[in-house]
Motif scaffolding. Structure first.
Motif, PDB file in Angstrom:
ATOM      1  N   GLY A   1       0.643  -1.026   0.271  1.00  0.00           N
ATOM      2  CA  GLY A   1      -0.211  -0.023  -0.353  1.00  0.00           C
ATOM      3  C   GLY A   1       0.927   0.975  -0.583  1.00  0.00           C
ATOM      4  O   GLY A   1       2.248   1.100  -0.357  1.00  0.00           O
ATOM      5  N   CYS A   2       0.738   2.649   0.729  1.00  0.00           N
ATOM      6  CA  CYS A   2       1.285   3.448   0.138  1.00  0.00           C
ATOM      7  C   CYS A   2       1.401   4.041   1.789  1.00  0.00           C
ATOM      8  O   CYS A   2       0.413   4.305   2.804  1.00  0.00           O
ATOM      9  N   VAL A   3       2.377   4.447   2.219  1.00  0.00           N
ATOM     10  CA  VAL A   3       2.527   5.811   3.052  1.00  0.00           C
ATOM     11  C   VAL A   3       2.405   7.074   2.896  1.00  0.00           C
ATOM     12  O   VAL A   3       3.018   7.698   2.055  1.00  0.00           O
ATOM     13  N   SER A   4       1.495   7.944   3.481  1.00  0.00           N
ATOM     14  CA  SER A   4       1.518   9.184   3.798  1.00  0.00           C
ATOM     15  C   SER A   4       2.557   9.749   4.243  1.00  0.00           C
ATOM     16  O   SER A   4       3.155   9.435   5.176  1.00  0.00           O
ATOM     17  N   GLY A   5       2.912  11.514   3.512  1.00  0.00           N
ATOM     18  CA  GLY A   5       3.527  12.043   3.928  1.00  0.00           C
ATOM     19  C   GLY A   5       3.317  13.678   3.773  1.00  0.00           C
ATOM     20  O   GLY A   5       1.975  13.599   4.824  1.00  0.00           O
ATOM     21  N   ILE A   6       3.929  14.553   3.232  1.00  0.00           N
ATOM     22  CA  ILE A   6       3.170  15.701   3.874  1.00  0.00           C
ATOM     23  C   ILE A   6       1.930  15.790   3.393  1.00  0.00           C
ATOM     24  O   ILE A   6       1.757  15.674   2.068  1.00  0.00           O
ATOM     25  N   GLY A   7       0.819  16.873   3.458  1.00  0.00           N
ATOM     26  CA  GLY A   7       0.005  16.644   3.006  1.00  0.00           C
ATOM     27  C   GLY A   7      -1.019  15.242   2.013  1.00  0.00           C
ATOM     28  O   GLY A   7      -1.160  14.390   3.035  1.00  0.00           O
ATOM     29  N   ARG A   8      -0.838  15.457   1.048  1.00  0.00           N
ATOM     30  CA  ARG A   8      -1.774  14.029   0.959  1.00  0.00           C
ATOM     31  C   ARG A   8      -0.701  13.406   0.058  1.00  0.00           C
ATOM     32  O   ARG A   8      -1.051  12.565  -0.804  1.00  0.00           O
ATOM     33  N   ARG A   9       0.763  14.246  -0.284  1.00  0.00           N
ATOM     34  CA  ARG A   9       1.908  13.001  -0.837  1.00  0.00           C
ATOM     35  C   ARG A   9       1.341  11.395  -0.796  1.00  0.00           C
ATOM     36  O   ARG A   9       1.021  11.507   0.964  1.00  0.00           O
ATOM     37  N   ALA A  10       1.725  11.178  -1.662  1.00  0.00           N
ATOM     38  CA  ALA A  10       1.400   9.314  -0.524  1.00  0.00           C
ATOM     39  C   ALA A  10       3.414   8.106  -1.490  1.00  0.00           C
ATOM     40  O   ALA A  10       3.313   8.394  -2.509  1.00  0.00           O
ATOM     41  N   PHE A  11       3.505   7.422  -0.914  1.00  0.00           N
ATOM     42  CA  PHE A  11       4.419   6.486  -1.695  1.00  0.00           C
ATOM     43  C   PHE A  11       4.287   5.525  -1.705  1.00  0.00           C
ATOM     44  O   PHE A  11       3.901   5.087  -0.629  1.00  0.00           O
ATOM     45  N   ARG A  12       4.008   4.648  -2.624  1.00  0.00           N
ATOM     46  CA  ARG A  12       3.680   3.369  -3.114  1.00  0.00           C
ATOM     47  C   ARG A  12       5.003   2.201  -2.139  1.00  0.00           C
ATOM     48  O   ARG A  12       6.295   2.518  -2.698  1.00  0.00           O
ATOM     49  N   THR A  13       4.786   0.807  -1.239  1.00  0.00           N
ATOM     50  CA  THR A  13       5.688   0.737  -0.960  1.00  0.00           C
ATOM     51  C   THR A  13       5.396  -0.965  -0.682  1.00  0.00           C
ATOM     52  O   THR A  13       4.408  -0.879  -1.411  1.00  0.00           O
ATOM     53  N   TRP A  14       6.194  -1.110  -0.354  1.00  0.00           N
ATOM     54  CA  TRP A  14       6.469  -2.652  -0.525  1.00  0.00           C
ATOM     55  C   TRP A  14       7.076  -2.650   0.730  1.00  0.00           C
ATOM     56  O   TRP A  14       8.364  -2.480   1.283  1.00  0.00           O
ATOM     57  N   THR A  15       7.338  -4.368   0.794  1.00  0.00           N
ATOM     58  CA  THR A  15       7.940  -4.881   2.119  1.00  0.00           C
ATOM     59  C   THR A  15       8.527  -6.045   2.054  1.00  0.00           C
ATOM     60  O   THR A  15       8.221  -6.824   1.070  1.00  0.00           O
ATOM     61  N   ALA A  16      10.200  -6.235   3.017  1.00  0.00           N
ATOM     62  CA  ALA A  16      10.975  -7.365   2.391  1.00  0.00           C
ATOM     63  C   ALA A  16      10.797  -8.099   3.300  1.00  0.00           C
ATOM     64  O   ALA A  16      11.573  -6.986   4.907  1.00  0.00           O
ATOM     65  N   PRO A  17      11.278  -9.356   3.835  1.00  0.00           N
ATOM     66  CA  PRO A  17      12.203  -9.683   4.943  1.00  0.00           C
ATOM     67  C   PRO A  17      13.329  -9.426   5.508  1.00  0.00           C
ATOM     68  O   PRO A  17      14.511  -9.205   3.955  1.00  0.00           O
ATOM     69  N   PHE A  18      13.743  -9.212   6.956  1.00  0.00           N
ATOM     70  CA  PHE A  18      15.110  -9.345   6.969  1.00  0.00           C
ATOM     71  C   PHE A  18      15.312 -10.470   8.419  1.00  0.00           C
ATOM     72  O   PHE A  18      14.444 -10.461   8.925  1.00  0.00           O
ATOM     73  N   ALA A  19      16.573  -9.695   8.034  1.00  0.00           N
ATOM     74  CA  ALA A  19      17.535 -10.984   9.760  1.00  0.00           C
ATOM     75  C   ALA A  19      17.196  -9.805  11.238  1.00  0.00           C
ATOM     76  O   ALA A  19      16.460  -9.980  12.139  1.00  0.00           O
ATOM     77  N   THR A  20      17.552  -8.921  11.209  1.00  0.00           N
ATOM     78  CA  THR A  20      16.946  -8.603  12.640  1.00  0.00           C
ATOM     79  C   THR A  20      17.768  -6.725  11.745  1.00  0.00           C
ATOM     80  O   THR A  20      18.278  -6.761  11.025  1.00  0.00           O
ATOM     81  N   PHE A  21      17.257  -6.260  12.964  1.00  0.00           N
ATOM     82  CA  PHE A  21      16.617  -4.564  12.737  1.00  0.00           C
ATOM     83  C   PHE A  21      17.496  -4.117  14.598  1.00  0.00           C
ATOM     84  O   PHE A  21      16.735  -5.135  15.263  1.00  0.00           O
ATOM     85  N   ALA A  22      18.280  -3.742  15.196  1.00  0.00           N
ATOM     86  CA  ALA A  22      19.066  -3.594  15.919  1.00  0.00           C
ATOM     87  C   ALA A  22      18.378  -1.390  16.311  1.00  0.00           C
ATOM     88  O   ALA A  22      19.431  -0.790  15.697  1.00  0.00           O
ATOM     89  N   ILE A  23      18.221  -1.196  18.132  1.00  0.00           N
ATOM     90  CA  ILE A  23      18.711   0.232  18.043  1.00  0.00           C
ATOM     91  C   ILE A  23      19.025   0.081  18.927  1.00  0.00           C
ATOM     92  O   ILE A  23      17.968  -0.204  20.394  1.00  0.00           O
ATOM     93  N   GLY A  24      20.767   1.106  19.240  1.00  0.00           N
ATOM     94  CA  GLY A  24      20.660   0.743  21.145  1.00  0.00           C
ATOM     95  C   GLY A  24      20.672  -0.469  21.539  1.00  0.00           C
ATOM     96  O   GLY A  24      21.356  -2.065  20.841  1.00  0.00           O
TER      97      GLY A  24
END
Length: 328
Positions: free
Chosen positions: A227-250
């Motif tokens: 689907g789409c992710v919305s940005g400022i105002g009514r701007r929208a960006f078509r997106t895709w998902t992909a699997p990853f092994a890990t995500f780390a923050i801190g």
């Protein structure tokens, strides 16, 4: 319109936290609390200019604060032209801009005087007239408590390296922030990436070139249209998902996340030559975390509060013909 923004705030401030810091006392003084509207995909608060109620979008991903041209005209704001300043993308793309002076902006429990913001021909939703961007937030320490519908603004006094995560009863993650904008280092599949906190994006995502480095394209067998992710105002960006092994923050590690990827089009001023991040952390990330950006220390404090960090059902359907698509 930088560090003088809060000098004229009505509130004197109330202590939110105090701790011993070497020979001085650390005081994290709350100078304002902004109440979020019950929006699903944007951080909007109420404000007032010249007695007229307006919606204000909080957008840490916008380099400059902006007011919609139509709103500036309706409010009869003083406007001066700024030759040579142009926007490379987003609402009002390739349009020269001017500067509007807001003599008084009422917001939260206080007011801000003589606020100068850029004008752009936007396409903002509903009554949203003003976007407060990075130049607004760089003057203070700020906390996103989206789960409780609050954004708190602080001034840290004599805090040095004290832990400012006043709400946390247990462990809390701490990462260094970088300029420009509010950026941190995260790790995807063990590789470091520069991620920017962008409250103007409804969902977190990787930029297409970053996804490509990990072998993720729209033609990958495990890529799924999201689907789409919305940005400022009514701007929208078509997106895709992909699997990853890990995500780390801190010290937080997420295994087997599915993360969106898409091109990034936003309010990027061509004269700044701002380096685009590898990833943006959007509102979905803030729903699952409580985050305090301590600009006074160059730190971000964050604690997980529950829910899926990168939900795949956060995006809406793309409006017919208006969404941009990625090229790979």
């Amino acid at each position: 319109m930088h560090r003088s923004l809060f000098v004229t705030a009505v509130l004197a401030g109330t202590p939110a936290f105090a701790a011993a810091a070497e020979t001085n006392t650390c005081n994290l003084v709350r100078i304002d609390t902004l109440t979020l509207r019950p929006q699903l995909r944007s951080l909007v608060v109420d404000g007032e200019i010249k007695g007229q109620r307006i919606g204000i979008l909080l957008d840490t991903g916008a380099y400059r604060s902006l007011i919609d041209r139509r709103a500036a005209e309706r409010l009869e704001l003083q406007v001066t032209r700024r030759p040579g300043y142009r926007w490379s993308a987003g609402a009002g793309a390739d349009a020269s801009v001017g500067v509007a002076l807001i003599e008084e902006l009422k917001m939260g429990q206080g007011s801000r005087k003589d606020l100068a913001v850029l004008i752009a021909a936007g396409d903002l939703d509903g009554d949203i007239a003003l976007i407060l961007g990075h130049d607004f937030f760089e003057a203070v320490d700020f906390e996103f408590d989206v789960a409780n519908g609050k954004v708190n603004l602080f001034r840290a006094l004599n805090c040095g390296a004290s832990n400012l995560a006043y709400w946390a009863k247990g462990s809390v993650g701490v990462v260094r922030t970088e300029d420009p904008m509010t950026s941190v280092t995260v790790h995807l599949n063990g590789q470091p990436l520069r991620a920017m906190l962008d409250t103007g994006s409804s969902a977190s995502l990787l930029l297409t070139p970053t996804a490509l480095r990990f072998g993720a394209t729209v033609k990958s067998p495990d890529a799924v249209a999201a689907g789409c992710v919305s940005g400022i105002g009514r701007r929208a960006f078509r997106t895709w998902t992909a699997p990853f092994a890990t995500f780390a923050i801190g010290d937080e590690l997420i295994r087997d996340p599915k993360i969106r990827f898409a091109p990034m089009y936003g309010w990027v001023e061509t004269t700044t030559q701002m380096q685009l991040p590898d990833m943006i952390l959007g509102i979905d990330f803030l729903r699952s975390h409580r985050v305090l950006v301590a600009r006074s220390q160059g730190r971000m404090y964050l604690s997980y509060v529950g829910g899926t960090v990168f939900p795949t059902d956060a995006a809406s359907d793309c409006p017919g013909g208006s969404a941009r698509s990625s090229s790979p």
